[in-house]
Design a protein around this motif. Structure first.
Motif, short mmCIF file in Angstrom:
data_model
loop_
_atom_site.label_atom_id
_atom_site.label_comp_id
_atom_site.label_asym_id
_atom_site.label_seq_id
_atom_site.Cartn_x
_atom_site.Cartn_y
_atom_site.Cartn_z
N TYR A 226 3.20 5.88 -2.76
CA TYR A 226 4.46 6.54 -3.12
C TYR A 226 4.57 6.71 -4.63
CZ TYR A 226 9.50 7.32 -3.52
OH TYR A 226 10.71 7.84 -3.83
N VAL A 227 4.29 5.64 -5.37
CA VAL A 227 4.39 5.69 -6.83
C VAL A 227 3.37 6.68 -7.40
CG1 VAL A 227 4.05 4.35 -8.95
CG2 VAL A 227 5.39 3.40 -7.07
N ILE B 18 -4.20 8.78 -6.05
CA ILE B 18 -3.95 7.85 -4.94
C ILE B 18 -5.09 6.83 -4.84
CG2 ILE B 18 -3.76 7.68 -2.42
CD1 ILE B 18 -2.26 10.39 -2.54
N VAL B 19 -6.33 7.29 -4.95
CA VAL B 19 -7.48 6.38 -4.89
C VAL B 19 -7.39 5.37 -6.03
CG1 VAL B 19 -9.99 6.24 -5.15
CG2 VAL B 19 -8.98 7.94 -3.63
N SER C 79 3.24 11.65 -10.34
CA SER C 79 2.29 12.70 -10.72
C SER C 79 3.02 13.74 -11.58
CB SER C 79 1.68 13.36 -9.48
OG SER C 79 2.67 13.99 -8.72
N PRO C 80 2.30 14.35 -12.51
CA PRO C 80 2.94 15.34 -13.39
C PRO C 80 3.53 16.51 -12.59
CG PRO C 80 0.70 14.86 -14.12
CD PRO C 80 0.89 14.18 -12.80
N ARG C 81 4.59 17.06 -13.10
CA ARG C 81 5.26 18.18 -12.42
C ARG C 81 4.30 19.34 -12.22
NH1 ARG C 81 8.07 22.79 -12.51
NH2 ARG C 81 10.07 22.89 -11.47
N ARG C 82 3.45 19.61 -13.21
CA ARG C 82 2.49 20.72 -13.09
C ARG C 82 1.57 20.53 -11.89
NH1 ARG C 82 -2.02 18.53 -14.37
NH2 ARG C 82 -2.18 16.91 -15.94
N VAL D 237 0.84 -1.20 0.00
CA VAL D 237 0.00 0.00 0.00
C VAL D 237 0.87 1.25 0.00
CG1 VAL D 237 -1.74 1.29 1.29
CG2 VAL D 237 -1.91 -1.19 1.13
N GLN D 238 1.89 1.24 0.84
CA GLN D 238 2.80 2.39 0.90
C GLN D 238 3.48 2.60 -0.45
OE1 GLN D 238 5.18 1.20 4.28
NE2 GLN D 238 4.14 2.68 5.59
N THR D 239 3.89 1.53 -1.08
CA THR D 239 4.54 1.62 -2.38
C THR D 239 3.57 2.19 -3.42
OG1 THR D 239 6.01 -0.21 -1.85
CG2 THR D 239 5.73 0.33 -4.18
N ALA D 240 2.32 1.74 -3.40
CA ALA D 240 1.32 2.22 -4.35
C ALA D 240 1.08 3.72 -4.18
CB ALA D 240 0.01 1.46 -4.18
#
Length: 70
Positions: free
Chosen positions: A9-10, A42-43, A15-18, A4-7
């Protein structure tokens, strides 16, 4: 729990820089929209997991901070 933590984190790191820049925006509307987009990422990353609500006792937020009255 590591999966879950890895998911999460990824989802955040990819996520896009913007989006990451908008999170730090001083414009509340832009920051709120970026937060909503990040929450959606995240969801989506957690869709493969069963999320279970754990019932807990509400914390005591009284004026005496839960200490007995003297």
């Amino acid at each position: 729990m590591d999966d879950v933590q890895t998911a999460i984190y990824v989802a955040i790191r990819t996520s896009p820089r913007r989006l990451r820049v908008a999170l730090a925006s001083k414009n509340p509307t832009e920051g709120d929209e970026a937060t909503n987009q990040l929450v959606d990422r995240i969801v989506k990353a957690l869709e493969q997991y069963d999320v279970v609500l754990i019932e807990r006792e509400p914390e005591n937020f009284s004026a005496n901070c839960g200490h007995p009255q003297m």
